[in-house]
Design a protein around this motif. Structure first.
Motif, PDB file in Angstrom:
ATOM      1  N   LEU A   1       1.009  -1.067  -0.149  1.00  0.00           N
ATOM      2  CA  LEU A   1       0.467  -0.507  -0.414  1.00  0.00           C
ATOM      3  C   LEU A   1       1.234   1.078   0.186  1.00  0.00           C
ATOM      4  CD1 LEU A   1      -2.897   1.224   0.319  1.00  0.00           C
ATOM      5  CD2 LEU A   1      -2.567   1.316   2.173  1.00  0.00           C
ATOM      6  N   ALA A   2       1.744   1.363   1.190  1.00  0.00           N
ATOM      7  CA  ALA A   2       3.087   2.526   0.474  1.00  0.00           C
ATOM      8  C   ALA A   2       3.223   2.629  -0.829  1.00  0.00           C
ATOM      9  CB  ALA A   2       3.571   2.207   1.963  1.00  0.00           C
ATOM     10  N   ILE A   3       3.845   2.000  -1.227  1.00  0.00           N
ATOM     11  CA  ILE A   3       4.465   1.978  -2.262  1.00  0.00           C
ATOM     12  C   ILE A   3       4.016   2.345  -3.443  1.00  0.00           C
ATOM     13  CG2 ILE A   3       5.824   0.419  -3.963  1.00  0.00           C
ATOM     14  CD1 ILE A   3       7.082  -1.206  -2.537  1.00  0.00           C
ATOM     15  N   GLY A   4       2.306   1.510  -3.227  1.00  0.00           N
ATOM     16  CA  GLY A   4       1.307   1.876  -4.363  1.00  0.00           C
ATOM     17  C   GLY A   4       0.597   3.282  -4.407  1.00  0.00           C
ATOM     18  N   ARG A   5       0.451   3.917  -2.772  1.00  0.00           N
ATOM     19  CA  ARG A   5       0.428   5.049  -2.292  1.00  0.00           C
ATOM     20  C   ARG A   5       1.022   6.354  -2.996  1.00  0.00           C
ATOM     21  NH1 ARG A   5       0.497   7.328   3.465  1.00  0.00           N
ATOM     22  NH2 ARG A   5       2.780   6.364   3.336  1.00  0.00           N
ATOM     23  N   GLY A   6       2.815   5.891  -2.728  1.00  0.00           N
ATOM     24  CA  GLY A   6       3.656   6.706  -3.578  1.00  0.00           C
ATOM     25  C   GLY A   6       3.561   6.713  -5.045  1.00  0.00           C
TER      26      GLY A   6
END
Lengths: 231, 289
Positions: A140-145
Motif C-alpha cells: 500500500l505504501a509503495i502504491g500510494r507513492g
C-alpha cells in the motif's frame, strides 16, 4: 536526473550526513546500502525536505535543497518512508487517494497501474490501512507513492520485517516500476537483493559514502562480501 | 417524567458542548496542540452574536452566517501569527502560549465591554412547549441543537469526502506521511485552527440567548471542552461528539437528582475517573499524551 554534492545534514546539533555526493541517472535503480545508523534514512529525508540540509541537491538541473516537502513532491520526487507510515484509520482507497493529492486528474490511470502491480490491494479496497499485515502495508505504501506520479521514487527499507515471500514481491515490483520509466533510489539492508537489481550502488558508513560501483562490482567486492553478505 | 425531562434538556445542551469539544479535538488531532484559549474564543463568539443582535438587529442564530466566517479568519490568522511558532515545541510551551492568548482576549473584553454581564433576549428566549404533560422543550435550546446537528453533519461530510477534509485527517493520522503526499501541513494546521475557532465561536453564539454574556464566561467552557475531548479521546471528532452529549446529560441529571451546585463536581469526578481508568478516552488510541 538527481545530483547531490557535498551534502551535510543531521538532527539538531548532531551531524549525520557528511559530504555526501551521489549522482542518479534517469531510468536507473540506485541503491544505498549500509548498516543501521549509517545515515541512509537521513539521506532520503534530506532529499525529500523533511529535514534541513547544507550542500547542493539538484533535480533535473533545478536546485531543490531546503524547499518545503510538498514543493519537492510537486516536482516529482516521491518518498515512501521507512516503517510505511500509511494512514491507519483510512481505507486502502483513501490512502491511495491521498497519494494522488497533487494529481487528481491522473487518479484513475494511476489506480489501474497500482492494482495491476499489486492485485492484492484491489481485493482490499475498503479495508482500513491499520488492520493490514506488514507486507500488505508495504504494498500500500509503495502504491500510494506511485499515485503521486513520481519521476524519482525514494524507497526506504521496503523489505524491512517482511517474509521472504513478500520480500520477493517487493523486489519484483521495484524492477517493474523501473521498467515503467520511474527512477528509483533504494535504501536497503537487504544488500544482496538490492544490489542485484541496481544499476549502481553506494555503501554508506557513519554518514559517509565509503564505496561505490555498479551492482555487480559491489557484489563481487571482498569488503562488501565480508561486511554484509557473510562470506 | 423528571428523568425524561433531564435527559432531553441534557441532550439539547450537550449538542452545543459537543460542537465546542469537536473544535478543540480537531485542533489537537491535526496540530497536537491543546488550545487553552478555546473557552475565550467561545466567549468572543457570544459577544459577536450579542453585538450583531443589538447593533444590526439580526437574530443570534442567523448571525452565524457572519460569526462563523469571521471566527474562521480570526483563528486562521492566530495560527499563522502565533501558534505555528510553537507547533514543534514541548506541550508546556504551547499551553503557556494559548493560555496567554486567552488572557489577552478575556482581559481585552473586560476593558472593552466591562465586567457587567449582558443578556441577549430574543422573542423566544424563554419560550417552550410541552411534548408530554410534564415534559417541556425549550425553544432556543431546540433551535440551537438543530443548528448543531446541521453543522456537525456538514463537518463530518467535509472531513470524510472533501479533498481538504481528507488531507486534514491524513495530517492528524501521520503528519510526516501527509507531507510526503504533497500536503502543505502548515496550511492544514491553520485551517484546523480556523475551523476550531469557528466551532468555538458558533457554540458561543448558540448559547448566547440562554446564558449570561461575560468576559470570563469562557473559562468554565474551556474546562468542559477539555473534559469532552479527554472523555471522547483526544483528537477524535466522533469521540468529542459523543463526549459532549454525555457531559450534557450528566450535568442535567446531577442538577436534577443531586443539586445544581454539584453538577460541575460530578463532571470533574468523571473527568478524573476517565483519566484513571481509560486515559485514551472512549474513542482514543493508546499512547497519546
Amino acid at each position: 536526473m538527481l545530483e547531490i554534492g557535498n551534502l551535510n545534514a543531521g538532527y539538531g546539533d548532531m551531524p549525520v550526513l557528511k559530504e555526501i555526493s551521489i549522482s542518479i541517472g534517469a531510468g536507473q535503480i540506485i541503491s544505498v546500502v549500509g548498516s543501521n545508523g549509517a545515515g541512509k534514512t537521513t539521506l532520503l529525508k534530506a532529499i525529500s525536505g523533511i529535514i534541513r540540509s547544507k550542500g547542493a541537491i539538484a533535480f533535473n538541473h533545478e536546485v531543490i535543497s531546503n524547499l518545503q516537502p510538498h514543493a519537492i513532491v510537486r516536482r516529482g520526487i516521491v518518498h515512501v518512508p521507512e516503517g510505511r507510515k500509511i494512514f491507519p484509520e483510512m481505507s486502502v482507497d483513501e490512502n491511495l487517494m491521498m497519494g494522488a493529492f497533487l494529481h487528481q486528474k491522473d487518479y484513475r490511470r494511476n489506480l489501474e497501474k497500482v492494482f495491476a502491480l499489486f492485485p492484492k490491494l484491489a481485493e482490499r479496497r475498503k479495508q482500513l490501512g491499520g488492520t493490514m499485515s506488514g507486507g500488505e502495508q508495504q504494498m500500500l505504501a509503495i502504491g500510494r507513492g506511485l499515485m503521486g506520479n513520481p519521476k524519482l521514487l525514494l524507497l526506504d527499507e521496503p523489505s524491512l520485517g517482511l517474509s521472504p515471500l513478500f520480500t520477493d514481491v517487493v523486489f519484483g515490483a521495484i524492477s517493474e516500476i523501473r521498467n515503467s520509466g520511474v527512477t528509483v533510489l533504494l535504501v536497503e539492508q537487504n544488500v544482496y537483493q538490492s544490489l542485484r537489481i541496481s544499476t549502481r550502488g553506494y555503501v554508506m558508513e557513519t554518514g559517509r559514502i565509503v564505496l561505490s560501483g555498479t551492482g555487480v562490482e559491489l557484489l563481487d567486492n571482498p569488503a562488501v562480501k565480508t561486511a554484509f553478505l557473510g562470506m | 417524567m423528571l428523568f425524561l425531562q433531564s435527559l432531553i434538556s441534557g441532550l439539547l445542551t450537550g449538542g452545543v458542548y459537543a460542537l465546542a469539544g469537536i473544535g478543540m479535538s480537531l485542533v489537537f488531532g491535526v496540530m497536537n496542540v491543546s488550545n487553552f484559549a478555546h473557552g475565550d474564543l467561545m466567549m468572543l463568539g457570544m459577544y459577536m452574536a450579542y453585538f450583531v443582535f443589538t447593533l444590526l438587529h439580526i437574530d443570534p442564530y442567523i448571525s452565524l452566517v457572519l460569526v462563523m466566517p469571521a471566527a474562521f479568519v480570526f483563528g486562521y490568522g492566530l495560527e499563522k501569527m502565533f501558534i505555528n511558532r510553537v507547533i514543534h515545541h514541548p506541550h508546556q510551551n504551547q499551553i503557556l502560549l494559548t493560555i496567554g492568548l486567552g488572557l489577552i482576549m478575556s482581559n481585552t473584553a473586560l476593558l472593552a465591554f466591562t465586567s457587567d454581564p449582558r443578556i441577549l433576549t430574543t422573542s423566544y428566549s424563554s419560550s417552550s412547549f410541552n411534548i408530554l404533560r410534564d415534559v417541556s422543550v425549550s425553544v432556543p435550546l431546540l433551535l440551537s441543537f438543530m443548528i448543531t446537528c446541521v453543522i456537525t453533519a456538514t463537518l463530518y461530510l467535509f472531513l470524510g469526502k472533501s479533498r481538504t477534509g481528507m488531507a486534514l485527517r491524513a495530517t492528524s493520522q501521520n503528519r510526516e506521511a501527509a507531507q510526503l503526499m504533497g500536503i502543505n501541513v502548515s496550511r492544514m494546521s491553520a485551517i484546523a485552527f480556523g475551523i476550531g475557532t469557528a466551532l468555538a465561536a458558533t457554540a458561543g453564539a448558540l448559547i448566547a440567548p440562554t446564558y449570561y454574556i461575560h468576559p470570563l464566561a469562557g473559562h468554565s467552557f474551556l474546562l468542559k471542552s477539555f473534559t469532552i475531548c479527554v472523555l471522547g479521546g483526544l483528537g477524535s471528532v466522533v469521540g468529542a461528539t459523543v463526549g459532549g452529549l454525555i457531559i450534557g446529560v450528566i450535568e442535567a441529571m446531577s442538577s436534577t437528582y443531586i443539586s445544581t451546585d454539584w453538577k460541575d463536581v460530578v463532571v470533574f469526578v468523571l473527568f478524573l475517573a476517565v483519566l484513571l481508568f481509560r486515559p485514551q478516552g472512549l474513542f482514543g488510541k493508546k499512547g497519546g499524551q
